[in-house]
Design an enzyme around this catalytic site. Structure first.
Site, PDB file in Angstrom:
ATOM      1  N   TYR A  51       0.828  -1.066  -0.118  1.00 40.38           N
ATOM      2  CA  TYR A  51       0.190  -0.167   0.067  1.00 40.38           C
ATOM      3  C   TYR A  51       0.933   1.267   0.057  1.00 40.38           C
ATOM      4  O   TYR A  51       1.651   1.331   0.768  1.00 40.38           O
ATOM      5  CB  TYR A  51      -1.018   0.167   1.139  1.00 40.38           C
ATOM      6  CG  TYR A  51      -2.383  -0.080   0.886  1.00 40.38           C
ATOM      7  CD1 TYR A  51      -2.910   0.863   0.178  1.00 40.38           C
ATOM      8  CD2 TYR A  51      -3.056  -1.290   1.253  1.00 40.38           C
ATOM      9  CE1 TYR A  51      -4.354   0.858  -0.442  1.00 40.38           C
ATOM     10  CE2 TYR A  51      -4.558  -1.289   0.509  1.00 40.38           C
ATOM     11  CZ  TYR A  51      -5.023  -0.675   0.202  1.00 40.38           C
ATOM     12  OH  TYR A  51      -6.322  -0.509  -0.320  1.00 40.38           O
ATOM     13  N   GLU A  53      -0.412   4.494  -0.706  1.00 34.19           N
ATOM     14  CA  GLU A  53      -1.441   6.170  -1.036  1.00 34.19           C
ATOM     15  C   GLU A  53      -0.440   6.996  -0.868  1.00 34.19           C
ATOM     16  O   GLU A  53       0.244   7.586   0.039  1.00 34.19           O
ATOM     17  CB  GLU A  53      -2.364   5.959   0.031  1.00 34.19           C
ATOM     18  CG  GLU A  53      -3.434   5.296  -0.395  1.00 34.19           C
ATOM     19  CD  GLU A  53      -4.743   5.171   0.536  1.00 34.19           C
ATOM     20  OE1 GLU A  53      -4.640   5.935   1.544  1.00 34.19           O
ATOM     21  OE2 GLU A  53      -5.763   4.148   0.445  1.00 34.19           O
ATOM     22  N   ASP A 197      -5.977  13.168 -25.764  1.00 41.88           N
ATOM     23  CA  ASP A 197      -6.215  11.727 -25.264  1.00 41.88           C
ATOM     24  C   ASP A 197      -5.283  10.826 -26.430  1.00 41.88           C
ATOM     25  O   ASP A 197      -6.196  10.717 -27.392  1.00 41.88           O
ATOM     26  CB  ASP A 197      -7.709  11.427 -25.184  1.00 41.88           C
ATOM     27  CG  ASP A 197      -7.906   9.872 -24.790  1.00 41.88           C
ATOM     28  OD1 ASP A 197      -6.936   8.989 -24.570  1.00 41.88           O
ATOM     29  OD2 ASP A 197      -9.204   9.688 -24.293  1.00 41.88           O
ATOM     30  N   THR A 223      -3.504   5.633 -22.371  1.00 43.70           N
ATOM     31  CA  THR A 223      -3.386   4.103 -21.721  1.00 43.70           C
ATOM     32  C   THR A 223      -1.904   3.879 -22.154  1.00 43.70           C
ATOM     33  O   THR A 223      -1.264   4.423 -23.002  1.00 43.70           O
ATOM     34  CB  THR A 223      -4.276   3.283 -22.479  1.00 43.70           C
ATOM     35  OG1 THR A 223      -4.153   3.499 -24.110  1.00 43.70           O
ATOM     36  CG2 THR A 223      -5.500   3.652 -22.312  1.00 43.70           C
ATOM     37  N   LYS A 226      -1.950  -0.163 -25.378  1.00 38.91           N
ATOM     38  CA  LYS A 226      -2.448  -0.103 -26.686  1.00 38.91           C
ATOM     39  C   LYS A 226      -1.198  -0.097 -27.569  1.00 38.91           C
ATOM     40  O   LYS A 226      -0.291  -1.269 -27.198  1.00 38.91           O
ATOM     41  CB  LYS A 226      -3.434   0.893 -27.008  1.00 38.91           C
ATOM     42  CG  LYS A 226      -4.759   0.765 -26.198  1.00 38.91           C
ATOM     43  CD  LYS A 226      -5.890   1.783 -26.345  1.00 38.91           C
ATOM     44  CE  LYS A 226      -6.982   1.644 -25.483  1.00 38.91           C
ATOM     45  NZ  LYS A 226      -8.072   2.558 -25.637  1.00 38.91           N
ATOM     46  N   ARG A 232      -1.710  -3.080 -18.759  1.00 43.04           N
ATOM     47  CA  ARG A 232      -2.948  -2.161 -18.710  1.00 43.04           C
ATOM     48  C   ARG A 232      -2.885  -1.096 -17.761  1.00 43.04           C
ATOM     49  O   ARG A 232      -2.611  -1.452 -16.506  1.00 43.04           O
ATOM     50  CB  ARG A 232      -4.248  -3.314 -18.443  1.00 43.04           C
ATOM     51  CG  ARG A 232      -5.489  -3.023 -18.618  1.00 43.04           C
ATOM     52  CD  ARG A 232      -6.301  -4.263 -18.892  1.00 43.04           C
ATOM     53  NE  ARG A 232      -5.956  -4.905 -20.031  1.00 43.04           N
ATOM     54  CZ  ARG A 232      -6.652  -4.533 -21.013  1.00 43.04           C
ATOM     55  NH1 ARG A 232      -7.365  -3.324 -21.277  1.00 43.04           N
ATOM     56  NH2 ARG A 232      -6.264  -5.103 -22.547  1.00 43.04           N
TER      57      ARG A 232
HETATM   58  C1  LIG Z   1      -8.982   3.107 -24.880  1.00 44.66           C
HETATM   59  C2  LIG Z   1      -9.407   4.438 -24.688  1.00 44.66           C
HETATM   60  C3  LIG Z   1      -9.674   4.916 -23.351  1.00 44.66           C
HETATM   61  C4  LIG Z   1      -9.894   4.085 -22.155  1.00 44.66           C
HETATM   62  O1  LIG Z   1      -8.953   3.370 -21.953  1.00 44.66           O
HETATM   63  P1  LIG Z   1      -9.509   2.195 -20.598  1.00 44.66           P
HETATM   64  O2  LIG Z   1      -8.408   1.584 -20.226  1.00 44.66           O
HETATM   65  O3  LIG Z   1     -10.353   1.064 -21.596  1.00 44.66           O
HETATM   66  O4  LIG Z   1     -10.215   2.538 -19.721  1.00 44.66           O
HETATM   67  C5  LIG Z   1      -9.677   6.255 -23.259  1.00 44.66           C
HETATM   68  N1  LIG Z   1      -9.583   7.117 -24.606  1.00 44.66           N
HETATM   69  C6  LIG Z   1      -9.436   6.820 -25.739  1.00 44.66           C
HETATM   70  C7  LIG Z   1      -9.231   7.469 -26.907  1.00 44.66           C
HETATM   71  C8  LIG Z   1      -9.390   5.312 -25.915  1.00 44.66           C
HETATM   72  O5  LIG Z   1      -9.121   4.688 -26.961  1.00 44.66           O
END
Ligand SMILES: *Cc1c(COP(=O)(O)O)cnc(C)c1O
Length: 415
Positions: A51, A53, A197, A223, A226, A232
């Protein structure tokens, strides 16, 4: 997985079946990838027990001297990789990173201008069933009906009329390069915060295969699982003006204890993404996507915007007389994993759709190249033309298995 196999054979059976599925099929969902064994080792480590925090040097629990080293390493690497002033590496996933960005930049009820979800935006960019659409006023912009591209003049016009508090760029299903400079100009003109994003394209950006939003954006979320090919999870990068607000929004604003094992895996992923091989990988993803696009066009498919500049393509199936849902199902039976997706101005519902979204990051990780993309386009054309022909689908399934076996996945994990 040998401990699980003896302790819990029931669970082990499902896990090893999933490994076999990944090995023998063609993974073409553009948001998926195959992370390294080092990334998995960090995620499966003793760091899961702690933990912590707070942030390095400012924890609410004792015993964090080594966790502080791990998180500091992850932060420093994220900053260096993307050239950002600040990095927060604690968000559990992309959706939480976006929530933190909105928390830091907006009051509930203020407005976000983001791409229409059916044109390539994400759930967290203002879907009415998501917190973003419930807590903020959403002003959607569209891609152009003719070109299916972002129309920066139209976006500027809308922004000047609506004066949003925050403008959002970065998408989940847009196959073209984004002009971040144009968005900066629009945000400055209407007095909005600019948020990018980059969840889908972070790996391309890290490898120099897509322009970097950092010099233009106030806040950048991503993220890590990807194209970036890590665990993840997610990160938030920001300017000096937003750094403290982001940290407070993540903890204590939204989350409790950070996932230290995931943060260690993010540090591994950033290290991998700094290596010259990663740049080769990022460029190969784009080359493969272009080769796949060309091969699909020559098979008579229509592509949204006519092609791709990045890792994904959107196939418009309208003329083929098959819905996205049907195509996804038929391809699944042949061992090719894609997802149904709306196309801009789609006349079908999001559950049916007129399109499929396909991407090359995972196959490129396996080592496939342009020749394989051409072969796969041929498989897809046959399956879609013969969607009800079970013999044909079984035959293609075997050819898919054979192709996949030439590019072994995780051979170190054994049978
Ligand atoms: C995949 C994605 C997210 C969210 O990611 P999670 O890890 O699934 O919550 C946010 N924004 C965009 C543009 C994405 O493609």
């Amino acid at each position: 997985m040998s401990y699980i196999s003896s302790l819990d054979p029931q669970l082990y059976a499902s896990m090893s079946a999933e490994l076999l599925r990944q090995r023998t099929g063609l993974e073409m969902i553009p948001s998926e990838n195959f992370c390294s064994l080092a990334v998995m080792e960090a995620q499966g480590s003793v760091l899961t027990n702690k933990y912590s925090e707070g942030y390095p040097g400012k924890r609410y629990y004792g015993g964090n001297e080594f966790i502080d080293q791990v998180e500091t390493l992850a932060i420093e690497r994220a900053k260096k990789l993307f050239g950002s002033f600040a990095a927060n590496v604690q968000p559990h996933a992309g959706s939480q990173a976006n929530m933190a960005a909105y928390f830091a930049a907006l009051e509930p009820g203020q407005s976000i201008m983001g791409l229409n979800l059916s044109h390539g935006g994400h759930l967290t960019h203002g879907s009415p069933v998501n917190f973003s659409g419930k807590w903020y006023k959403i002003i959607p912009y569209n891609v152009d009906k003719e070109t299916q591209l972002l129309d920066y003049d139209a976006i500027k016009k809308l922004a000047m009329e609506q004066k949003p508090n925050l403008i959002l760029t970065g998408y989940t299903a847009y196959p073209r390069t984004i002009n971040f400079g144009a968005f900066r100009e629009i945000a400055d003109a209407c007095g909005a915060v600019l948020m990018t994003d980059m969840a889908h394209i972070a790996g391309l950006i890290a490898g120099g295969a897509h322009p970097n939003p950092i010099p233009f954006s106030d806040i950048v979320t991503s993220t890590t699982h990807k194209t970036l090919r890590g665990p993840r999870g997610a990160i938030v990068l920001s300017t000096e003006a937003f750094a403290q607000k982001i940290d407070k929004a993540v903890f204590p604003g939204l989350q409790g204890g950070p996932f230290d094992h995931a943060i260690a895996a993010k540090a591994v992923c950033f290290h991998e993404a700094m290596q010259p091989e990663f740049s080769t990988y990022a460029h190969a993803i784009v080359e493969n996507a272009k080769a796949l696009a060309e091969a699909l066009l020559s098979q008579g498919f229509d592509l949204v915007s006519g092609g791709t500049d990045n890792h994904l393509l959107l196939v418009d199936l309208t003329k083929k007389g098959i819905t996205g849902k049907e195509a996804q199902l038929a391809l699944d039976e042949a061992g090719i994993t894609v997802n149904k997706n709306t196309i801009p101005y789609d006349t079908q519902s999001p559950f049916i759709t007129s399109g499929i979204r396909i991407g090359t990051p995972a196959l490129t990780t396996r080592g496939m190249g342009k020749g394989e993309m051409k072969e796969i386009a041929g498989f897809m054309a046959k399956v879609i033309a013969g969607k009800e022909d079970d013999t044909l689908k079984a035959k293609i399934r075997n050819e898919v298995r054979e192709l996949a076996s030439k590019f072994p996945l995780y051979p170190e994990l054994g049978e």
